[in-house]
Design a protein around this motif. Structure first.
Motif, mmCIF file in Angstrom:
data_model
loop_
_atom_site.group_PDB
_atom_site.id
_atom_site.type_symbol
_atom_site.label_atom_id
_atom_site.label_comp_id
_atom_site.label_asym_id
_atom_site.label_seq_id
_atom_site.Cartn_x
_atom_site.Cartn_y
_atom_site.Cartn_z
ATOM 1 N N GLU A 88 -53.053 47.090 14.382
ATOM 2 C CA GLU A 88 -54.039 46.263 13.433
ATOM 3 C C GLU A 88 -53.420 45.011 12.978
ATOM 4 N N LEU A 89 -52.153 44.825 12.799
ATOM 5 C CA LEU A 89 -51.516 43.632 12.613
ATOM 6 C C LEU A 89 -51.781 42.617 13.580
ATOM 7 N N VAL A 90 -51.471 43.302 14.828
ATOM 8 C CA VAL A 90 -51.499 42.245 16.174
ATOM 9 C C VAL A 90 -53.109 41.738 16.297
ATOM 10 N N SER A 91 -53.882 42.548 15.972
ATOM 11 C CA SER A 91 -55.363 42.277 16.149
ATOM 12 C C SER A 91 -55.596 41.165 15.052
ATOM 13 N N ALA A 92 -55.097 41.396 13.935
ATOM 14 C CA ALA A 92 -55.263 40.159 12.818
ATOM 15 C C ALA A 92 -54.576 38.725 13.088
ATOM 16 N N ALA A 93 -53.368 39.049 13.666
ATOM 17 C CA ALA A 93 -52.630 37.882 14.043
ATOM 18 C C ALA A 93 -53.483 36.987 15.262
ATOM 19 N N ARG A 94 -53.904 37.880 16.191
ATOM 20 C CA ARG A 94 -54.926 36.989 17.112
ATOM 21 C C ARG A 94 -55.981 36.368 16.552
ATOM 22 N N GLU A 95 -56.672 37.216 15.866
ATOM 23 C CA GLU A 95 -58.002 36.852 15.105
ATOM 24 C C GLU A 95 -57.658 35.529 14.265
ATOM 25 N N ALA A 96 -56.475 35.277 13.657
ATOM 26 C CA ALA A 96 -56.059 34.031 12.887
ATOM 27 C C ALA A 96 -55.831 33.089 13.963
ATOM 28 N N GLY A 97 -55.766 33.138 15.337
ATOM 29 C CA GLY A 97 -55.490 32.039 16.330
ATOM 30 C C GLY A 97 -53.821 31.857 16.516
ATOM 31 N N LEU A 98 -53.269 32.903 16.253
ATOM 32 C CA LEU A 98 -51.599 32.987 16.444
ATOM 33 C C LEU A 98 -51.242 33.448 17.871
ATOM 34 N N TYR A 99 -50.161 32.807 18.541
ATOM 35 C CA TYR A 99 -49.732 33.360 19.830
ATOM 36 C C TYR A 99 -48.660 34.297 19.316
ATOM 37 N N THR A 100 -48.887 35.670 19.865
ATOM 38 C CA THR A 100 -48.255 36.636 19.331
ATOM 39 C C THR A 100 -47.425 37.517 20.099
ATOM 40 N N ASN A 101 -46.133 37.540 19.523
ATOM 41 C CA ASN A 101 -44.973 38.139 20.172
ATOM 42 C C ASN A 101 -44.478 39.269 19.581
ATOM 43 N N LEU A 102 -44.317 40.233 20.303
ATOM 44 C CA LEU A 102 -43.609 41.411 19.484
ATOM 45 C C LEU A 102 -42.059 41.516 19.991
ATOM 46 N N ILE A 103 -40.991 41.678 19.029
ATOM 47 C CA ILE A 103 -39.846 41.549 19.443
ATOM 48 C C ILE A 103 -39.264 43.352 19.154
ATOM 49 N N THR A 104 -39.040 43.880 20.000
ATOM 50 C CA THR A 104 -38.743 45.400 19.824
ATOM 51 C C THR A 104 -37.413 45.995 20.868
ATOM 52 N N SER A 105 -37.113 47.152 20.371
ATOM 53 C CA SER A 105 -36.280 47.836 21.082
ATOM 54 C C SER A 105 -36.857 48.861 22.084
ATOM 55 N N GLY A 106 -38.099 48.943 21.809
ATOM 56 C CA GLY A 106 -38.916 49.725 22.592
ATOM 57 C C GLY A 106 -39.042 51.142 22.219
ATOM 58 N N ILE A 107 -38.243 51.631 20.989
ATOM 59 C CA ILE A 107 -38.390 52.768 20.443
ATOM 60 C C ILE A 107 -39.458 52.845 19.418
ATOM 61 N N GLY A 108 -40.253 54.053 19.779
ATOM 62 C CA GLY A 108 -41.447 54.185 19.034
ATOM 63 C C GLY A 108 -42.862 53.540 19.625
ATOM 64 N N LEU A 109 -42.642 52.965 20.825
ATOM 65 C CA LEU A 109 -43.658 52.603 21.517
ATOM 66 C C LEU A 109 -44.103 53.821 22.635
ATOM 67 N N SER A 110 -45.076 54.290 22.657
ATOM 68 C CA SER A 110 -45.829 55.093 23.582
ATOM 69 C C SER A 110 -46.638 54.445 24.437
ATOM 70 N N GLN A 111 -46.913 55.123 25.706
ATOM 71 C CA GLN A 111 -47.799 54.275 26.590
ATOM 72 C C GLN A 111 -48.986 53.994 25.966
ATOM 73 N N ARG A 112 -49.586 54.904 25.298
ATOM 74 C CA ARG A 112 -50.797 55.081 24.510
ATOM 75 C C ARG A 112 -50.826 53.449 23.651
ATOM 76 N N ARG A 113 -49.838 53.487 22.762
ATOM 77 C CA ARG A 113 -49.948 52.587 21.925
ATOM 78 C C ARG A 113 -49.493 51.221 22.485
ATOM 79 N N LEU A 114 -48.794 50.971 23.549
ATOM 80 C CA LEU A 114 -48.885 49.587 24.372
ATOM 81 C C LEU A 114 -50.209 49.465 24.788
ATOM 82 N N GLN A 115 -51.021 50.508 25.323
ATOM 83 C CA GLN A 115 -52.198 49.960 25.750
ATOM 84 C C GLN A 115 -53.220 49.554 24.553
ATOM 85 N N GLU A 116 -53.068 50.068 23.571
ATOM 86 C CA GLU A 116 -53.787 49.674 22.144
ATOM 87 C C GLU A 116 -53.369 48.347 21.845
#
Ligand code: SF4
Ligand code: SF4
Lengths: 379, 94
Positions: A88-116
């Motif tokens: 939801e936060l990523v959608s909102a950031a894109r809607e605001a017009g921001l270039y959106t970068n995710l800084i992650t360790s990868g832990i907590g990301l499922s394939q499904r979540r990445l698709q979302e």
């Protein structure tokens, strides 16, 4: 706005005072994280979950950021995937017009979540690397099975086609793995790798004995990076953060304090840099109470080290002061006990020889025991 | 080969790199991972012709006509600009 000051007016006023609009914002969505890297840049006093900003407030802040002139948003933490509203936060950031970068360790990301996240418009992923094999990575991250999971996440990232940067944090215990880290970036089809020698802020300060590279190692890392840049030109971009404490001149502070970027802590405090809370004399505004524009242009913490008036000698009369802004305020705080002092990493600093002696001591220490980052206390 | 792009090569902005109008600073920027490159009028004029199907040669001819400049000069300037972006992985050719 709450006090009736319009962002346009603040901006005009800022321009008059020579304060540029910021370009980048680091949003620390949470301090929670499954890993516990001993060099984590989060503060020692971690924000509890019940102090975190809610979805609605973050969404408002993203809009305020875009209005202020922010172009790049980095979603960070802790581990941003620990937030259930990440998509939801990523959608909102894109809607605001921001270039959106995710800084992650990868832990907590499922394939499904990445698709979302893909569907939500996420622009770019930055994946951290604690080591190039399970033994090293799981030891440094303090999380068994983390490396295996991360390699799976990297596969999914490649499948979906997210542009990827690999973030390799290197130090005395894993610097020998740097060539392999660069190879891995190529295998993952990353466009960039960020090779950062540990910076001694946050939790890393407690681990200087165990993590500080030797001077020889630091020079070797620079050589490897320079060679790889040449070998992989046009294929892999290498960004490099050289070793703290072993240089002759300090690093430029964030492109200048209060000129380029800002950080938002999980509880909404707005910081000129991620380590600014170590400067106890600073007071920080909170997005819960004020508009981001007002905080940027008139906030006391941002104005504290803008310009040159705060500088002391030798910086004040130094030809490089417009280049490095006197170095890092947080490092001046940590090593000289005065945030307005010349960064002790500078050879012109009166503390220079002491700093070099300490660097020698830390980097040859036999004490290799790690102090791991803690978790936020539960509410 | 610095400074040149083959006329038949089709330049394309890869995923994660996009043109963006910066309303606060009133200018066009190229947004890419960790970077925002401010574009001058010429840079923007070149990049806005890139649609993933037009070849570099055709883009050059169009620009030369619009700006009344010699084609080989445009090819060299635009080629150098695009090459620079390719080295930073902000642009690809197909
Ligand atoms: S004060 Fe230091 S830690 Fe803070 S932004 Fe500047 S260089 Fe970075
Ligand atoms: S004296 Fe100050 S301004 Fe000069 S190089 Fe050192 S830190 Fe930078």
């Amino acid at each position: 706005m709450m006090d009736g000051t319009r962002p346009e007016d603040l901006q005009a006023e800022g321009k008059r005072l020579g304060i540029p609009a910021p370009i980048a914002m680091l949003a620390e969505l949470t301090h929670r994280c499954p890993l516990s890297c001993p060099y984590c840049s989060n503060p020692l006093e971690l924000a509890r979950k019940d102090r975190e900003l809610d979805t609605e407030t973050w969404v408002r802040v993203f809009r305020e950021a875009a209005d202020l002139g922010i172009l790049q948003l980095h979603l960070s933490g802790g581990e941003p995937a620990s937030r259930r509203d990440l998509v939801e936060l990523v959608s909102a950031a894109r809607e605001a017009g921001l270039y959106t970068n995710l800084i992650t360790s990868g832990i907590g990301l499922s394939q499904r979540r990445l698709q979302e996240l893909d569907a939500a418009g996420l622009d770019h992923v930055q994946l951290s690397l604690q080591g190039t094999d399970a033994e090293m990575a799981d030891k440094i991250g303090g999380y068994k099975g983390g490396f295996k999971r991360k390699m799976q996440v990297a596969e999914w990232i490649k499948e979906i086609g997210f542009p990827l940067t690999l973030n390799a944090v290197v130090h005395r215990q894993n610097l020998h793995q740097l060539p392999r880290a660069i190879e891995m970036a190529l295998e993952m089809e990353a466009r960039r790798i960020e090779v950062a020698i540990v910076q001694f802020h946050g939790w890393a300060l407690a681990n200087r004995n165990a993590l500080m590279p030797t001077k020889t190692q630091a020079a070797e890392a620079s050589r490897i990076v320079a060679e790889a840049r040449k070998a992989h030109k046009g294929r892999l971009v290498l960004d490099y953060v050289p070793a703290d404490y072993h240089s002759d001149y300090p690093k430029r502070c964030m492109g200048g304090w209060g000129t380029t970027g800002l950080n938002i802590a999980p509880d909404g405090e707005v910081l000129p840099c991620h380590a600014a809370q170590t400067i106890k004399t600073l007071r920080f505004d909170n997005v819960r109470a004020k508009n981001l524009s007002e905080i940027w242009y008139s906030g006391a913490a941002f104005n504290a080290y803008r310009g040159e008036d705060w500088m002391q000698e030798p910086c004040r009369s130094c030809e490089f002061k417009k280049k490095d802004f006197g170095g890092c305020r947080c490092q001046a705080m940590a090593l000289a006990g005065d945030p307005a002092a010349t960064d002790p990493v500078c050879i012109k600093s009166p503390l220079d020889s002491e700093r070099q002696a300490r660097a020698e001591q830390f980097s040859t220490s036999e004490d290799t025991e790690l102090t791991f980052r803690a978790q936020p206390s539960s509410a | 080969m610095t400074g040149s792009v083959a006329p038949e090569a089709v330049p394309v902005l890869p995923r994660g790199v996009r043109l963006h109008y910066d309303r606060v600073r009133d200018q066009w920027v190229l947004l890419a991972p960790e970077r925002a490159v401010a574009l001058d009028a010429i840079g923007h004029a070149i990049l806005k012709e890139i649609d993933g199907s037009r070849a570099f040669g055709s883009i050059v001819r169009g620009l030369a006509e619009t700006y009344g400049a010699p084609e080989d000069q445009v090819a060299q300037d635009a080629g150098g600009f695009l090459r620079g972006l390719m080295d930073r992985r902000f642009l690809e050719t197909i």
